[in-house]
Design an enzyme around this catalytic site. Structure first.
Site, PDB file in Angstrom:
ATOM      1  N   ARG A 179      95.986 -21.732  62.348  1.00  0.00           N
ATOM      2  CA  ARG A 179      95.208 -22.263  61.215  1.00  0.00           C
ATOM      3  C   ARG A 179      95.409 -23.756  60.986  1.00  0.00           C
ATOM      4  O   ARG A 179      95.264 -24.262  59.876  1.00  0.00           O
ATOM      5  CB  ARG A 179      95.515 -21.525  59.916  1.00  0.00           C
ATOM      6  CG  ARG A 179      95.140 -20.057  59.965  1.00  0.00           C
ATOM      7  CD  ARG A 179      95.071 -19.460  58.585  1.00  0.00           C
ATOM      8  NE  ARG A 179      94.848 -18.035  58.684  1.00  0.00           N
ATOM      9  CZ  ARG A 179      95.839 -17.153  58.875  1.00  0.00           C
ATOM     10  NH1 ARG A 179      97.089 -17.563  58.973  1.00  0.00           N
ATOM     11  NH2 ARG A 179      95.546 -15.876  58.951  1.00  0.00           N
ATOM     12  N   GLU A 188      78.748 -35.967  55.309  1.00  0.00           N
ATOM     13  CA  GLU A 188      77.385 -36.262  55.704  1.00  0.00           C
ATOM     14  C   GLU A 188      76.342 -35.985  54.634  1.00  0.00           C
ATOM     15  O   GLU A 188      75.250 -35.521  54.926  1.00  0.00           O
ATOM     16  CB  GLU A 188      77.038 -35.444  56.959  1.00  0.00           C
ATOM     17  CG  GLU A 188      76.119 -36.182  57.899  1.00  0.00           C
ATOM     18  CD  GLU A 188      76.278 -35.722  59.328  1.00  0.00           C
ATOM     19  OE1 GLU A 188      76.179 -34.515  59.573  1.00  0.00           O
ATOM     20  OE2 GLU A 188      76.505 -36.584  60.188  1.00  0.00           O
ATOM     21  N   HIS A 209      69.986 -42.212  66.772  1.00  0.00           N
ATOM     22  CA  HIS A 209      70.451 -40.925  67.297  1.00  0.00           C
ATOM     23  C   HIS A 209      69.437 -39.801  67.162  1.00  0.00           C
ATOM     24  O   HIS A 209      69.489 -38.846  67.931  1.00  0.00           O
ATOM     25  CB  HIS A 209      71.760 -40.500  66.622  1.00  0.00           C
ATOM     26  CG  HIS A 209      72.964 -41.205  67.184  1.00  0.00           C
ATOM     27  ND1 HIS A 209      73.108 -42.570  67.139  1.00  0.00           N
ATOM     28  CD2 HIS A 209      74.068 -40.740  67.819  1.00  0.00           C
ATOM     29  CE1 HIS A 209      74.263 -42.901  67.716  1.00  0.00           C
ATOM     30  NE2 HIS A 209      74.857 -41.810  68.139  1.00  0.00           N
ATOM     31  N   LYS A 252      85.474 -35.025  62.787  1.00  0.00           N
ATOM     32  CA  LYS A 252      84.630 -33.942  63.306  1.00  0.00           C
ATOM     33  C   LYS A 252      85.198 -33.476  64.630  1.00  0.00           C
ATOM     34  O   LYS A 252      85.410 -34.285  65.540  1.00  0.00           O
ATOM     35  CB  LYS A 252      83.210 -34.452  63.565  1.00  0.00           C
ATOM     36  CG  LYS A 252      82.368 -34.622  62.344  1.00  0.00           C
ATOM     37  CD  LYS A 252      80.979 -34.971  62.823  1.00  0.00           C
ATOM     38  CE  LYS A 252      80.001 -35.183  61.711  1.00  0.00           C
ATOM     39  NZ  LYS A 252      78.665 -35.519  62.259  1.00  0.00           N
ATOM     40  N   HIS A 293      75.446 -40.729  76.720  1.00  0.00           N
ATOM     41  CA  HIS A 293      75.074 -40.702  75.311  1.00  0.00           C
ATOM     42  C   HIS A 293      74.630 -42.100  74.847  1.00  0.00           C
ATOM     43  O   HIS A 293      73.597 -42.255  74.204  1.00  0.00           O
ATOM     44  CB  HIS A 293      76.263 -40.201  74.484  1.00  0.00           C
ATOM     45  CG  HIS A 293      76.020 -40.220  73.026  1.00  0.00           C
ATOM     46  ND1 HIS A 293      75.102 -39.394  72.422  1.00  0.00           N
ATOM     47  CD2 HIS A 293      76.572 -40.979  72.051  1.00  0.00           C
ATOM     48  CE1 HIS A 293      75.103 -39.648  71.124  1.00  0.00           C
ATOM     49  NE2 HIS A 293      75.988 -40.603  70.865  1.00  0.00           N
ATOM     50  N   ARG A 322      76.909 -41.121  55.341  1.00  0.00           N
ATOM     51  CA  ARG A 322      77.335 -40.884  56.719  1.00  0.00           C
ATOM     52  C   ARG A 322      76.144 -40.766  57.658  1.00  0.00           C
ATOM     53  O   ARG A 322      76.245 -41.022  58.851  1.00  0.00           O
ATOM     54  CB  ARG A 322      78.216 -39.613  56.791  1.00  0.00           C
ATOM     55  CG  ARG A 322      78.833 -39.421  58.168  1.00  0.00           C
ATOM     56  CD  ARG A 322      79.946 -38.398  58.185  1.00  0.00           C
ATOM     57  NE  ARG A 322      80.521 -38.333  59.530  1.00  0.00           N
ATOM     58  CZ  ARG A 322      81.746 -37.919  59.804  1.00  0.00           C
ATOM     59  NH1 ARG A 322      82.532 -37.490  58.849  1.00  0.00           N
ATOM     60  NH2 ARG A 322      82.178 -37.899  61.054  1.00  0.00           N
ATOM     61  N   GLU A 347      77.423 -47.806  70.719  1.00  0.00           N
ATOM     62  CA  GLU A 347      77.861 -47.403  69.368  1.00  0.00           C
ATOM     63  C   GLU A 347      78.329 -48.620  68.561  1.00  0.00           C
ATOM     64  O   GLU A 347      78.189 -48.658  67.339  1.00  0.00           O
ATOM     65  CB  GLU A 347      78.984 -46.363  69.449  1.00  0.00           C
ATOM     66  CG  GLU A 347      78.623 -45.077  70.188  1.00  0.00           C
ATOM     67  CD  GLU A 347      77.638 -44.176  69.447  1.00  0.00           C
ATOM     68  OE1 GLU A 347      77.251 -44.473  68.298  1.00  0.00           O
ATOM     69  OE2 GLU A 347      77.248 -43.155  70.054  1.00  0.00           O
ATOM     70  N   ASN A 373      73.682 -42.157  62.146  1.00  0.00           N
ATOM     71  CA  ASN A 373      72.703 -41.554  63.057  1.00  0.00           C
ATOM     72  C   ASN A 373      71.624 -42.528  63.503  1.00  0.00           C
ATOM     73  O   ASN A 373      70.678 -42.134  64.175  1.00  0.00           O
ATOM     74  CB  ASN A 373      72.025 -40.342  62.404  1.00  0.00           C
ATOM     75  CG  ASN A 373      72.955 -39.153  62.336  1.00  0.00           C
ATOM     76  OD1 ASN A 373      73.982 -39.121  63.018  1.00  0.00           O
ATOM     77  ND2 ASN A 373      72.625 -38.190  61.505  1.00  0.00           N
ATOM     78  N   HIS A 376      69.346 -38.415  70.625  1.00  0.00           N
ATOM     79  CA  HIS A 376      69.833 -37.072  70.944  1.00  0.00           C
ATOM     80  C   HIS A 376      68.761 -36.245  71.643  1.00  0.00           C
ATOM     81  O   HIS A 376      69.035 -35.525  72.610  1.00  0.00           O
ATOM     82  CB  HIS A 376      70.223 -36.321  69.662  1.00  0.00           C
ATOM     83  CG  HIS A 376      71.629 -36.596  69.231  1.00  0.00           C
ATOM     84  ND1 HIS A 376      72.001 -36.568  67.903  1.00  0.00           N
ATOM     85  CD2 HIS A 376      72.744 -36.885  69.940  1.00  0.00           C
ATOM     86  CE1 HIS A 376      73.294 -36.847  67.821  1.00  0.00           C
ATOM     87  NE2 HIS A 376      73.769 -37.041  69.038  1.00  0.00           N
ATOM     88  N   LYS A 378      82.805 -47.682  60.600  1.00  0.00           N
ATOM     89  CA  LYS A 378      82.774 -46.219  60.580  1.00  0.00           C
ATOM     90  C   LYS A 378      83.680 -45.689  59.463  1.00  0.00           C
ATOM     91  O   LYS A 378      83.304 -44.774  58.729  1.00  0.00           O
ATOM     92  CB  LYS A 378      83.212 -45.635  61.932  1.00  0.00           C
ATOM     93  CG  LYS A 378      83.281 -44.111  61.876  1.00  0.00           C
ATOM     94  CD  LYS A 378      82.848 -43.379  63.111  1.00  0.00           C
ATOM     95  CE  LYS A 378      82.748 -41.882  62.799  1.00  0.00           C
ATOM     96  NZ  LYS A 378      82.579 -41.046  63.971  1.00  0.00           N
TER      97      LYS A 378
END
Ligand SMILES: NC(=O)c1ccc[n+]([C@@H]2O[C@H](COP(=O)([O-])OP(=O)(O)OC[C@H]3O[C@@H](n4cnc5c(N)ncnc54)[C@H](O)[C@@H]3O)[C@@H](O)[C@H]2O)c1
Ligand SMILES: [Zn+2]
Length: 365
Positions: free
Chosen positions: A122, A240, A251, A144, A268, A244, A186, A248, A255, A230
């Site tokens: 956990r 988000e 993106h 994340k 990417h 946040r 980025e 994107n 994506h 960031k």
């Protein structure tokens, strides 16, 4: 080495140290951060070969008992099956509740090792030691963690903040050029959304940083600046809700392009470069960004050694975007610029307008 950044996450506050040669201080800095127990050092074959020895020596010097685990490089390793293999190996090695994982590698290692750290017992200690430029400026910070599912990337994951992040820009010396440029995308994104001075620095020196001729110290200053942006954005909005989402930029379309081209065809960052061209076009179309600024942005994007726009019908890309659930009732939340250094979320964009913008950007220089 400048003072570490401090990031306030929901579960904890953690430090991000950036500098050239910091991997040599990994163990000492973990001791300073009160990280105890044994170390499971997770890396991929490429990174283990180049930097595993440095990391192990630094951990041993601070009296950590280290067990290394090495995965195959590449996105294909970011799966529940790989996580399961790591669970087996870590449990068999006796990694317990009071122990920790150090992720030494790019975003694949960080996301996978972080997922394992978040779920084993956990949640155990988790240190990020990112070695790709993308991981250094993006994936190692923000909390994340995830693995991919056959139906989509990052579908299985969690928010799990690291306990410490050690960014050693000297590690970038062995990073392949194409990966370095992927990370540069980025950094440019961070400049577009939040920092016109950073944008100007990139206008002056993009090739030095992209090709790796800038010194590790200069690169550390660049990485730190991108990380500050960031950190500032995720610090105010970990989950988000709104702010946040600005990360994107480039993106939404990027994506979809990455997926439609087939993973691996474009890095990417390369997909995001194309996505940012579309986003600049949409910023102008929506009457937000003036044409001169858009041209400046396009010129800088044109200096990335990005493979030609993949020969895909923009309609196919739009279909990938719909699968990505970015589109609802024909409209979407799309990040555009008011000016260079100031991004906003627009909710008025229609799919057909975006498709037109993509055709225009794909045809452009
Ligand atoms: N968690 C997040 O917030 C977040 C954000 C952005 C991206 N990501 C994820 O990050 C992943 C991509 O990360 P990436 O671009 O770092 O890919 P990666 O981890 O596959 O690394 C790219 C390649 O560079 C090699 N490499 C890394 N560091 C090296 C070094 N110092 N010397 C030599 N080779 C080195 C790796 O072995 C690999 O072959 C994706 O899975 C993406 O989903 C996550
Ligand atoms: Zn990205």
């Amino acid at each position: 080495v400048t003072a570490p950044l401090r990031i306030v996450a929901r579960d904890r506050t953690y430090e991000v140290a950036v500098g050239a040669g910091l991997l040599g201080e990994l163990g000492a800095r973990m001791r300073d951060a009160k990280i105890g127990g044994r170390t499971a050092l997770i890396s991929d074959q490429n990174v283990a070969a180049q930097w595993g020895g440095v990391a192990r020596a630094a951990l041993a010097a601070a009296d950590y008992q280290v067990t290394p685990f090495v995965i195959e490089p590449g996105e294909a390793s970011k799966t529940l099956a790989s996580a399961d293999k790591l669970f087996d190996a870590l449990i068999e090695a006796g990694i317990g509740r009071g122990d920790h994982i150090v992720a030494l590698g790019g975003g694949v290692v960080g996301d996978l090792a972080g997922f394992v750290a978040a779920t084993l017992h956990r949640g155990i200690g988790f240190v990020q030691a990112p070695t790709s430029l993308l991981a250094q400026v993006d994936s190692s910070v923000g909390g994340k963690v995830a693995v991919d599912h056959r139906l989509g990337k990052n579908l299985i994951g969690a928010f799990y903040a690291p306990h410490l992040v050690i960014v050693d820009t000297r590690a970038l010396q062995t990073l392949p050029a194409r990966e370095r440029w992927s990370g540069m995308a980025e950094i440019l994104k961070a400049a577009f959304i939040r920092d016109s001075d950073l944008f100007e620095l990139l206008e002056r020196r993009l090739e030095d940083f992209g090709a790796g001729t800038a010194s590790p110290e200069e690169t550390a200053a660049l990485v730190r600046r991108a990380l500050e942006i960031k950190a500032d954005v995720v610090g105010q909005d970990e989950h988000e809700a709104g702010l946040r989402m600005l990360l994107n930029f480039g993106h939404t379309y990027g994506h979809a392009l990455e997926a439609a081209a087939g993973y691996g065809a474009l890095t990417h960052g390369e997909a995001v470069v194309h996505g940012m061209r579309v986003a600049l076009r949409m910023s102008v179309k929506l009457g937000r960004l003036d044409l001169a600024q858009a041209e400046r942005g396009k010129r800088l994007l044109g200096r990335f050694p990005t493979p030609a726009w993949p020969a895909l019908d923009p309609g196919e890309v739009m279909a990938a975007m719909s699968r990505d659930k970015k589109v609802q009732h024909g409209k979407m939340r799309f990040v555009v610029l008011d000016k260079i250094g100031a991004a906003v979320i627009d909710t008025s964009l229609t799919v057909s307008a975006l498709e037109e913008g993509a055709r225009f950007a794909a045809a452009g220089p």
